[in-house]
Scaffold this motif. Structure first.
Motif, PDB file in Angstrom:
ATOM      1  N   ILE A 153       0.861  -1.189   0.000  1.00 50.16           N
ATOM      2  CA  ILE A 153       0.000   0.000   0.000  1.00 50.16           C
ATOM      3  C   ILE A 153       0.892   1.233   0.000  1.00 50.16           C
ATOM      4  O   ILE A 153       1.809   1.352   0.823  1.00 50.16           O
ATOM      5  N   LEU A 154       0.631   2.162  -0.893  1.00 49.27           N
ATOM      6  CA  LEU A 154       1.343   3.430  -0.981  1.00 49.27           C
ATOM      7  C   LEU A 154       0.350   4.575  -0.893  1.00 49.27           C
ATOM      8  O   LEU A 154      -0.821   4.426  -1.278  1.00 49.27           O
ATOM      9  N   ASP A 155       0.784   5.726  -0.407  1.00 44.04           N
ATOM     10  CA  ASP A 155      -0.082   6.900  -0.369  1.00 44.04           C
ATOM     11  C   ASP A 155      -0.181   7.493  -1.774  1.00 44.04           C
ATOM     12  O   ASP A 155       0.834   7.762  -2.423  1.00 44.04           O
ATOM     13  N   HIS A 183      -1.513  -1.223  -3.978  1.00 48.78           N
ATOM     14  CA  HIS A 183      -2.701  -0.418  -3.726  1.00 48.78           C
ATOM     15  C   HIS A 183      -2.287   1.024  -3.455  1.00 48.78           C
ATOM     16  O   HIS A 183      -1.276   1.282  -2.797  1.00 48.78           O
ATOM     17  N   LEU A 184      -3.087   1.962  -3.910  1.00 45.66           N
ATOM     18  CA  LEU A 184      -2.857   3.380  -3.666  1.00 45.66           C
ATOM     19  C   LEU A 184      -3.961   3.904  -2.764  1.00 45.66           C
ATOM     20  O   LEU A 184      -5.140   3.887  -3.135  1.00 45.66           O
ATOM     21  N   ASP A 185      -3.563   4.338  -1.551  1.00 40.47           N
ATOM     22  CA  ASP A 185      -4.536   4.923  -0.643  1.00 40.47           C
ATOM     23  C   ASP A 185      -4.989   6.266  -1.221  1.00 40.47           C
ATOM     24  O   ASP A 185      -4.170   7.021  -1.758  1.00 40.47           O
ATOM     25  N   PRO A 186      -6.285   6.615  -1.118  1.00 44.14           N
ATOM     26  CA  PRO A 186      -6.798   7.831  -1.756  1.00 44.14           C
ATOM     27  C   PRO A 186      -6.080   9.091  -1.312  1.00 44.14           C
ATOM     28  O   PRO A 186      -5.458   9.155  -0.256  1.00 44.14           O
ATOM     29  N   VAL A 187      -6.198  10.128  -2.131  1.00 45.88           N
ATOM     30  CA  VAL A 187      -5.516  11.392  -1.901  1.00 45.88           C
ATOM     31  C   VAL A 187      -5.999  12.047  -0.613  1.00 45.88           C
ATOM     32  O   VAL A 187      -7.145  11.897  -0.200  1.00 45.88           O
ATOM     33  N   ARG A 194      -4.758  10.583   5.134  1.00 46.22           N
ATOM     34  CA  ARG A 194      -3.453  10.257   4.548  1.00 46.22           C
ATOM     35  C   ARG A 194      -2.933   8.941   5.093  1.00 46.22           C
ATOM     36  O   ARG A 194      -3.018   8.657   6.287  1.00 46.22           O
ATOM     37  N   MET A 195      -2.361   8.126   4.210  1.00 44.88           N
ATOM     38  CA  MET A 195      -1.727   6.875   4.601  1.00 44.88           C
ATOM     39  C   MET A 195      -0.279   7.196   4.983  1.00 44.88           C
ATOM     40  O   MET A 195       0.562   7.413   4.144  1.00 44.88           O
ATOM     41  N   HIS A 196      -0.008   7.222   6.282  1.00 46.36           N
ATOM     42  CA  HIS A 196       1.278   7.658   6.794  1.00 46.36           C
ATOM     43  C   HIS A 196       2.068   6.508   7.411  1.00 46.36           C
ATOM     44  O   HIS A 196       3.111   6.719   8.031  1.00 46.36           O
ATOM     45  N   ASN A 197       1.614   5.265   7.233  1.00 49.04           N
ATOM     46  CA  ASN A 197       2.272   4.126   7.866  1.00 49.04           C
ATOM     47  C   ASN A 197       3.626   3.814   7.250  1.00 49.04           C
ATOM     48  O   ASN A 197       3.927   4.222   6.116  1.00 49.04           O
ATOM     49  N   LYS A 198       4.439   3.063   8.005  1.00 49.91           N
ATOM     50  CA  LYS A 198       5.764   2.628   7.564  1.00 49.91           C
ATOM     51  C   LYS A 198       6.066   1.275   8.226  1.00 49.91           C
ATOM     52  O   LYS A 198       6.712   1.211   9.266  1.00 49.91           O
ATOM     53  N   PHE A 199       5.557   0.191   7.629  1.00 50.40           N
ATOM     54  CA  PHE A 199       5.813  -1.119   8.226  1.00 50.40           C
ATOM     55  C   PHE A 199       5.823  -2.194   7.147  1.00 50.40           C
ATOM     56  O   PHE A 199       5.314  -2.016   6.036  1.00 50.40           O
ATOM     57  N   GLN A 274      -7.850  -2.976   6.406  1.00 49.19           N
ATOM     58  CA  GLN A 274      -8.750  -1.833   6.538  1.00 49.19           C
ATOM     59  C   GLN A 274      -8.321  -0.686   5.623  1.00 49.19           C
ATOM     60  O   GLN A 274      -9.156  -0.048   4.966  1.00 49.19           O
ATOM     61  N   ILE A 275      -7.021  -0.417   5.604  1.00 47.94           N
ATOM     62  CA  ILE A 275      -6.518   0.656   4.741  1.00 47.94           C
ATOM     63  C   ILE A 275      -6.780   0.310   3.281  1.00 47.94           C
ATOM     64  O   ILE A 275      -7.265   1.134   2.499  1.00 47.94           O
ATOM     65  N   LYS A 276      -6.472  -0.934   2.910  1.00 54.91           N
ATOM     66  CA  LYS A 276      -6.684  -1.373   1.520  1.00 54.91           C
ATOM     67  C   LYS A 276      -8.145  -1.237   1.113  1.00 54.91           C
ATOM     68  O   LYS A 276      -8.463  -0.804  -0.007  1.00 54.91           O
ATOM     69  N   ASP A 277      -9.051  -1.595   2.027  1.00 50.62           N
ATOM     70  CA  ASP A 277     -10.475  -1.583   1.719  1.00 50.62           C
ATOM     71  C   ASP A 277     -11.120  -0.225   1.933  1.00 50.62           C
ATOM     72  O   ASP A 277     -12.326  -0.067   1.723  1.00 50.62           O
ATOM     73  N   GLY A 278     -10.333   0.784   2.393  1.00 48.53           N
ATOM     74  CA  GLY A 278     -10.878   2.116   2.592  1.00 48.53           C
ATOM     75  C   GLY A 278     -11.719   2.276   3.837  1.00 48.53           C
ATOM     76  O   GLY A 278     -12.440   3.264   3.983  1.00 48.53           O
ATOM     77  N   VAL A 279     -11.637   1.314   4.776  1.00 47.33           N
ATOM     78  CA  VAL A 279     -12.456   1.385   5.989  1.00 47.33           C
ATOM     79  C   VAL A 279     -12.094   2.606   6.816  1.00 47.33           C
ATOM     80  O   VAL A 279     -12.951   3.270   7.390  1.00 47.33           O
ATOM     81  N   SER A 280     -10.803   2.944   6.878  1.00 49.58           N
ATOM     82  CA  SER A 280     -10.384   4.065   7.723  1.00 49.58           C
ATOM     83  C   SER A 280     -10.432   5.389   6.982  1.00 49.58           C
ATOM     84  O   SER A 280     -10.124   6.429   7.555  1.00 49.58           O
ATOM     85  N   THR A 281     -10.815   5.366   5.709  1.00 50.92           N
ATOM     86  CA  THR A 281     -10.818   6.581   4.907  1.00 50.92           C
ATOM     87  C   THR A 281     -12.207   7.212   4.892  1.00 50.92           C
ATOM     88  O   THR A 281     -13.194   6.522   4.726  1.00 50.92           O
ATOM     89  N   GLY A 282     -12.264   8.522   5.019  1.00 50.36           N
ATOM     90  CA  GLY A 282     -13.557   9.219   4.935  1.00 50.36           C
ATOM     91  C   GLY A 282     -14.294   9.164   6.249  1.00 50.36           C
ATOM     92  O   GLY A 282     -13.904   9.779   7.227  1.00 50.36           O
ATOM     93  N   GLY A 283     -15.370   8.387   6.310  1.00 49.82           N
ATOM     94  CA  GLY A 283     -16.191   8.341   7.518  1.00 49.82           C
ATOM     95  C   GLY A 283     -15.494   7.600   8.623  1.00 49.82           C
ATOM     96  O   GLY A 283     -15.649   6.392   8.789  1.00 49.82           O
TER      97      GLY A 283
END
Length: 468
Positions: A153-155, A183-187, A194-199, A274-283
């Motif tokens: 996953i990349l931002d 996968h590209l996390d949305p803008v 923002r996808m700020h993880n590093k693991f 969750q990040i890949k599926d967009g669960v944490s994005t938006g709502g």
């Protein structure tokens, strides 16, 4: 219940004496009497097993802290022992050498750039892998063993900008050569996170064996894998503060590896999904944020519900608990922080309150000399802490580089009386680290992970680096 042979080694190693016979007699020395010999002997027995055992005591590698203003701790590409400086890319590259055909690999990095170092290190040669070399090592190993389950996953915002400036093939295209998915996390905007993880996650790793009798096998040395690492590791989590780009080599960063801890691995894997599926994005909802106790590690994912207050910051919660239990200990609490970015007003107030309520507290904070240590209501964090009598230090810019030598860690470690999850108060040495800066955005508007580690050796590794 299965018992880990490593745990057995620790127990027996205190007072016991082991002699192995029959088929194992030719492989192990007989009559090992010292604790170290027993641990080594039973650890080798564990290495002979093909299946992972249920491990009641998860284990750690590191911490590895990079100190760009000192000569490298690595010798000819080999990683040093615990607590000695080593670059993040050296560790990650060595881990990648353990990938096997059935290894599941997951990675999340805000920015990943296929590039070499474009400057000279005035204190010595740069012997560690560059981001380009680390990427090649990952790709080559995946190809060599035929691994098929590799996802990254990349931002999106960062990677789109990176792709514009990269020559073909881009980092994304290189990874897509071997990854089952990139996968590209949305803008990042007013709605998204923002996808700020590093693991990086590895379901299993296997390295060349270390020969019996203390001899070193050439294969390990060639791979750059320390002799102290076990031959096999399962459920491996590599958490770092570093982005996968060349500029991170000239900044202070940390990396900690935890293995044989399936609950922690599963928590990271769920957060990754969750990040890949967009669960944490938006709502953003409180349910999407994870808090998991995994033996000596406690896992927190972010963002939390934007309506929640900053008290949900685990660092603020810990500072309150330290103040409430300071009288239970003969020695005053000891707190150290390394902060790349600090804007949390609530965290600032908790530090000030603790300094006032526990005058004898031993507290020091190391800052990057950036301009964003200011709370949303305009309070200068560094100045406010200094006025409260808390020793602070801003590292000077060095090496003629705008960011050279500046800390990029996001770490707090304490030696204090604290309650565990069951409310039992005792003197504890805990470390909080991860990708989350000490900012409001990291709590509420970024995909982040923070882990709390209860391990005395890990604590000592961070303390040693802080005192350099």
């Amino acid at each position: 219940m299965l018992v880990s042979l490593r745990c057995l080694a620790r127990c027996v190693g205190i007072t016991g004496r082991i002699s192995l016979k029959d088929d194992l007699g030719s492989y192990f020395p007989s009559g090992a009497s010292s604790r170290k010999s027993v641990r080594d002997l039973v650890g080798r027995l564990f290495d002979l097993c093909d299946e992972p055992w249920d491990c009641a005591t998860p284990l750690f590698l590191g911490p590895y802290n990079s100190n760009p203003l000192a000569t490298e701790g690595a010798d000819a590409g080999l990683l040093p022992e615990r607590g000695v400086d080593a670059t993040v890319f050296s560790v990650l590259a060595a881990l990648c050498k353990g990938i096997r055909s059935d290894t599941v690999v997951r990675a999340a990095s805000m920015s990943w750039i296929y590039e070499d170092y474009a400057w000279a290190n005035p204190v010595g040669p740069v012997t560690s892998p560059t981001p380009a070399e680390f990427t090649d090592i990952l790709i080559d190993q995946v190809r060599a063993v035929g691994a098929t389950d590799v996802s990254v996953i990349l931002d999106k915002q960062w990677q789109d900008e990176i792709d514009k400036g990269e020559a073909a093939p881009t980092t994304r295209e290189r990874l897509e050569e071997v990854a089952s998915a990139v996968h590209l996390d949305p803008v990042f905007d007013d709605v998204s996170v923002r996808m700020h993880n590093k693991f990086m996650l590895f379901s299993k790793l296997e390295f060349p064996a270390v020969a019996a009798g203390g001899g070193r096998r050439t294969a390990r040395r060639t791979a750059g894998v320390p002799d102290s690492w076990p031959r096999r590791m399962h459920w491996v989590v590599a958490q770092t503060s570093a982005n996968f780009r060349a500029s991170q080599h000239r900044r202070g960063n940390d990396l900690i590896v935890c293995y044989d801890n399936k609950p922690l691995y599963d928590a990271y894997l769920k957060a990754w999904d969750q990040i890949k599926d967009g669960v944490s994005t938006g709502g953003v909802t409180a349910e999407s944020a994870l808090t998991v106790s995994a033996g000596p590690v406690k896992f927190y994912s972010f963002p939390r519900n934007r309506d929640l207050q900053e008290e949900y910051d685990p660092l603020s919660e810990a500072l309150v608990a330290i103040g409430e239990n300071a009288s239970d200990s003969k020695a005053p609490p000891r707190i150290r922080m390394i902060s790349a970015h600090f804007t949390r007003g609530e965290l600032l107030r908790k530090l000030q309150d603790l300094r006032e309520s526990v005058p004898a507290i031993d507290m020091k904070i190391l800052f990057s000399p950036s301009t964003d240590h200011v709370t949303p209501d305009g309070v200068d964090v560094v100045a406010a802490l200094a006025e409260s009598g808390i020793p602070v230090r801003l590292l000077p810019r060095e090496m003629g580089q705008s960011n050279a030598g500046l800390p990029h860690q996001k770490v707090m470690f304490v030696d204090a009386s604290l309650p565990d999850d069951d409310g039992r108060v005792a003197r504890r040495r805990w470390v909080w680290t991860g990708s989350a800066n000490h900012t409001v955005d990291s709590l509420k508007r970024a995909d982040e992970i923070v882990i709390r580690i209860a391990d005395a050796a890990v604590y000592q590794g961070y303390a040693r680096h802080f005192d350099l």
